[in-house]
Design a protein around this motif. Sequence first.
Motif, mmCIF file in Angstrom:
data_model
loop_
_atom_site.group_PDB
_atom_site.id
_atom_site.type_symbol
_atom_site.label_atom_id
_atom_site.label_comp_id
_atom_site.label_asym_id
_atom_site.label_seq_id
_atom_site.Cartn_x
_atom_site.Cartn_y
_atom_site.Cartn_z
ATOM 1 N N LYS A 179 0.882 -1.375 0.121
ATOM 2 C CA LYS A 179 0.036 0.040 -0.203
ATOM 3 C C LYS A 179 1.237 1.244 -0.103
ATOM 4 C CE LYS A 179 -3.427 3.093 1.132
ATOM 5 N NZ LYS A 179 -4.205 3.324 0.208
ATOM 6 N N THR B 71 2.151 1.270 -3.401
ATOM 7 C CA THR B 71 1.080 1.974 -3.911
ATOM 8 C C THR B 71 2.153 3.475 -4.338
ATOM 9 O OG1 THR B 71 -0.156 0.273 -4.047
ATOM 10 C CG2 THR B 71 -1.141 1.712 -5.048
ATOM 11 N N MET B 72 1.273 4.475 -3.169
ATOM 12 C CA MET B 72 1.542 5.567 -2.770
ATOM 13 C C MET B 72 3.146 6.201 -3.597
ATOM 14 S SD MET B 72 -1.468 6.646 -2.066
ATOM 15 C CE MET B 72 -0.642 8.500 -2.147
ATOM 16 N N LEU C 243 -10.618 6.260 -1.558
ATOM 17 C CA LEU C 243 -11.740 4.807 -2.169
ATOM 18 C C LEU C 243 -10.811 4.244 -2.087
ATOM 19 C CD1 LEU C 243 -13.869 4.760 -3.103
ATOM 20 C CD2 LEU C 243 -13.668 5.614 -5.495
ATOM 21 N N ALA C 244 -9.745 4.288 -2.692
ATOM 22 C CA ALA C 244 -8.133 3.322 -2.963
ATOM 23 C C ALA C 244 -8.012 2.436 -1.933
ATOM 24 C CB ALA C 244 -6.912 3.723 -3.836
ATOM 25 N N ASP C 245 -8.308 2.815 -0.760
ATOM 26 C CA ASP C 245 -8.342 2.588 0.180
ATOM 27 C C ASP C 245 -8.832 1.772 0.953
ATOM 28 O OD1 ASP C 245 -6.516 2.005 2.469
ATOM 29 O OD2 ASP C 245 -8.290 3.479 3.465
ATOM 30 N N LYS D 79 -10.578 -5.781 -1.233
ATOM 31 C CA LYS D 79 -9.487 -7.026 -1.992
ATOM 32 C C LYS D 79 -9.037 -7.811 -1.117
ATOM 33 C CE LYS D 79 -8.293 -5.233 -6.000
ATOM 34 N NZ LYS D 79 -6.622 -4.332 -6.723
ATOM 35 N N ALA E 152 2.349 6.643 -6.990
ATOM 36 C CA ALA E 152 2.107 7.393 -7.032
ATOM 37 C C ALA E 152 2.149 9.052 -7.300
ATOM 38 C CB ALA E 152 0.701 7.825 -6.720
ATOM 39 N N SER F 89 -10.579 0.367 -1.479
ATOM 40 C CA SER F 89 -11.068 -1.247 -1.959
ATOM 41 C C SER F 89 -10.617 -2.104 -2.112
ATOM 42 C CB SER F 89 -11.442 -0.438 -3.922
ATOM 43 O OG SER F 89 -10.139 0.079 -4.742
ATOM 44 N N SER F 90 -9.218 -1.997 -1.667
ATOM 45 C CA SER F 90 -8.025 -2.615 -1.359
ATOM 46 C C SER F 90 -8.218 -2.991 -0.343
ATOM 47 C CB SER F 90 -6.770 -1.692 -1.780
ATOM 48 O OG SER F 90 -6.693 -1.198 -0.248
ATOM 49 N N ILE G 270 -10.511 9.896 -3.785
ATOM 50 C CA ILE G 270 -10.214 8.797 -4.586
ATOM 51 C C ILE G 270 -9.044 8.149 -3.604
ATOM 52 C CG2 ILE G 270 -8.747 8.438 -6.757
ATOM 53 C CD1 ILE G 270 -9.800 10.560 -8.369
ATOM 54 N N ALA G 271 -8.281 8.781 -2.962
ATOM 55 C CA ALA G 271 -7.325 8.345 -2.340
ATOM 56 C C ALA G 271 -7.600 7.440 -1.429
ATOM 57 C CB ALA G 271 -6.322 9.197 -1.767
#
Lengths: 485, 512
Positions: free
Chosen positions: A23, A26-27, A455-457, A463, A30, A459-460, A452-453
């Motif tokens: 995680k 990923t940041m 949201l990504a958190d 997952k 980004a 949804s990850s 978005i950040a």
Amino acid sequence: MSNNTASAPTLQKKSGLAGFNLKKNTMLLALIALMIAFEILIVAQSSASFMNHDFFAPANISNLIGQNSYVLILAVGMLLCILTGGNIDLSVGSGVCMISALAGVFIVNLKLPLAIAVPICLLIGIGIGALQGYFIAYAHIPAFIVTLAGMLTFRGIGNIILDGKTISPFPANYSKIFNAFLPSTSTKIPTLTTTPKKIASMVDSGDISTSIQHLADKNNMTVEQLSNLKVADLRPLISAYNDSIATTLLMVTLAIGAVVSILFIIMTFLSRAKKQRKGYPVGALVPQVVKTVLVVAVIMFLSYLLGNNKGFPVILITLGIVIIGYWYFTSKSVPGRYLYALGGNAKSAKFSGINTDKMMFFAYTNMGFLVAVASLVCVARFNSAAPSAGTSYELDAIGACFIGGASAYGGVGTVGGTVIGAIFMGVLNNGMSILGIDANWQKAIKGIVLLIAVLADVSSQKKGSGGGLFSKILPKKDGNKGTLS
Amino acid sequence: MGDYMLEMTHIEKHFGGVKALTDVTIQVEEGEIHGICGENGAGKSTLMNVLSGVYPFGTYSGDIHYLSEECKFSGIKDSEEKGIVIIHQELALIPQLSIGENIFLGNEVKKGIGIDWDMTHQMAESLLHKVGLNEDPRMLVQELSVGKQQLVEIAKALSKNVKLLILDEPTASLNDEDSNHLLDIILGLRANGMTAIIISHKLAEIERVADHITVIRDGATIETMSAEDGISEQRIIKSMVGRELTNRFPARTSNIGDISLEVKNWNVYHPQLDRKTASDINIKLRKGEVVGLSGLMGAGRSEFAMSVFGKLYGRDITGQLYLGGKEIKLNSVEAAIKHKIAYVTEDRKSCGLVLTNSIRMNTTLANMGRISNHGTIDADQEVNMAEAYSKLLNVKCNSIEDNADSLSGGNQQKVLLAKWMFTEPEVLILDEPTRGIDVGAKYEIYQFINKLVDEGLSILMISSEMPELLGMCDRIYVMSEGRMVAELDKEEATQEAIMTSIIESAGKEQSI
């Protein structure tokens, strides 16, 4: 036997991933992508308009560090509050205003020595933090409400102290602590505006700048002699002087960079050697070497950029202490671990003998302390204490934590991630400003990025729970086979 | 074909490369109660998720025939429309809403654009009547006991015109009395033509109500038994685990030593209400002894244990604690842990583990001093210790870095035990140590308990499963309404003796 074979991949997995959080990375990726995107956009825009803008310009990088230092300090404190269970502190921006105002009164108006004024400001910060911490931890009032009250109160008191006016300037010895550059003795002389005539006027007024004095000394001349030179003769002397200063700056920053790099390398391999000596498993050598090389490369590149500007900003020392200190606290210390347990499941923490109220109190008291540190940095950078100081800093700090991967439910988040989150926010601000994007659009874009950040958190994590479902089946199946045999 | 209301044939379901279901076939007749048994992870819940459309058509292979048509559900809504309703183990009610609001949640009775509250409450009342619950539908769900909440769930299912009701572990958190009541209600519904599938670990209950029992092991149907041919618990267990479990409780030769912990004249008040949850309790634990604490739910057993464990529960606590003959004062959990007392909670999810943390972090949490030096954690030592304790308790995981929430109930329970073993206790209080876990994991925990008492620990075991207490304990205390009403030796302890002492004490209370 089967147990041994089962534990072997376990260890390998652990050491192979040591310090590597997907995680977080990923940041980081980004962030790098964002920087490169800005570089391309900014260079393209400036070449189209015949300007000379560059995201990676030494001056801009130096600026970026200064602009974001206080947000970073606040974000680290905010992380501890968020870890306790998704609690945020809304009062930090107003706290910065109030303590800046007090610093202005102590240092500028009352002319207290810094050795007294600075500790008083820090103590007041701890005091307001402890006050809020008391209401949250022991009176069990929701943090949101307590800090909302703090936000209003501190802003009000700050403006009462300032009486609506700005206090400035701060004495030079103050800004030296937080806002100077190393080496501090030498600054460049402007080539075009420094004429013999100007030097002559300096001589007349008796107000000779240190750099002109240095220039004279270096050429074995007096300042008067300098002022008698022709423009064409003075120019080469100034450029030669500036070049030598540039070389000194670069040498100093590169030397600092080299020292930090060497320390990093030594630390990395000492801890590896210690593990080996104690017989603990160590990770594969190659990824660790690659990681070390990358870190050193970044440090040296940064040093090079800073050396090409004004030198090494002293604020980096404060930032370094804060970041390393809190990284250590959260990842290596027992109370740090208790914070994660408290945020993950307060009841379990309590059942495990952890004084959860005390940890909650600590997180907010500590936040107050860091608000004071950020205020002092802020005052030094703006060289003033203003009624609007610290406006919306709380939002930047909260945003940095969430972009950096902290969970809004608490118990998850790292100092490293928060630093990346804060730099991300900073780069976003800085890049958009250079591109000349309208301030209102900047706000809107920042808001969307934050969403978005998170949201990504989320949804990850989904997952992750998909993987959890996956792994729910795996161990259980094994469990069935193993349990009764 | 055709005779069955529901027929699932050759169901196969993968998660990535892992097969959850390999070949499950199950046939449910109309108007019967069909039990599904299997150990944790056998695939029961996955099967029910396939049936209800949580895993939509296409993500599994095999056929589902329901009311003589082929089903291709793409979501829960589809299956609910056909009258298939699942009640999950973790109840899905919203505590802050009323019974009526919960029953019609998502399915509100409307009048114009608003909700018709009168109608809602009237309909809710008649549904509650059907499940034998005499409560005001305006009452908040949080004020109901778990048993009654379960009934509200059934009422909610009835409101959806349910034809096939699926109950996943409906009695897992109920005491015997509430369980029996619930099962009676289900039998009553069957009499009115309802079909039900019950998944349960409590084999005696399944045996009591089911017409057919299908046993699933490792994702495949092993066999379907019919009540007409006679079903015994032993036979179900044999089928579930693949061989006969000759003894559900491992044997132990007791070697009982001196008194370790003694509690004298213990009184505890409820934290908010003005009543005692424990009054004048005296108990003794000896080294190498497993002592049971029996009683109905609400008797105050957990509350008593927690109040001893560093005043974790209650207020105005009075009484004396003696550890090894010396009086001690335990004013915090920290102090209790320092005195080598451990309390393993009954509620591993909300009070035991930090589910979002790794097995490693959970294992060491209650005794960080053991892996740290002046407040600094020795990360390598922590890994080694956590590995060792996971191995000691035989925790099944890919890595000790796995989060606790990725584990099955049985493995979570083992991690919880590992966490408390890590504090190196001499007195271990186990509160419902085998609740909601499968037969195999239970046996492992029993073996572990035997090992611990062999090493000289004292164990106080609180359990609502009487056979477990009778099978494991050297001595059993019986608690009722905050008082100790009996102390029974292994020889004199029977289910009847325990129940008798509870009932007699309640009678005494009333006559006074």
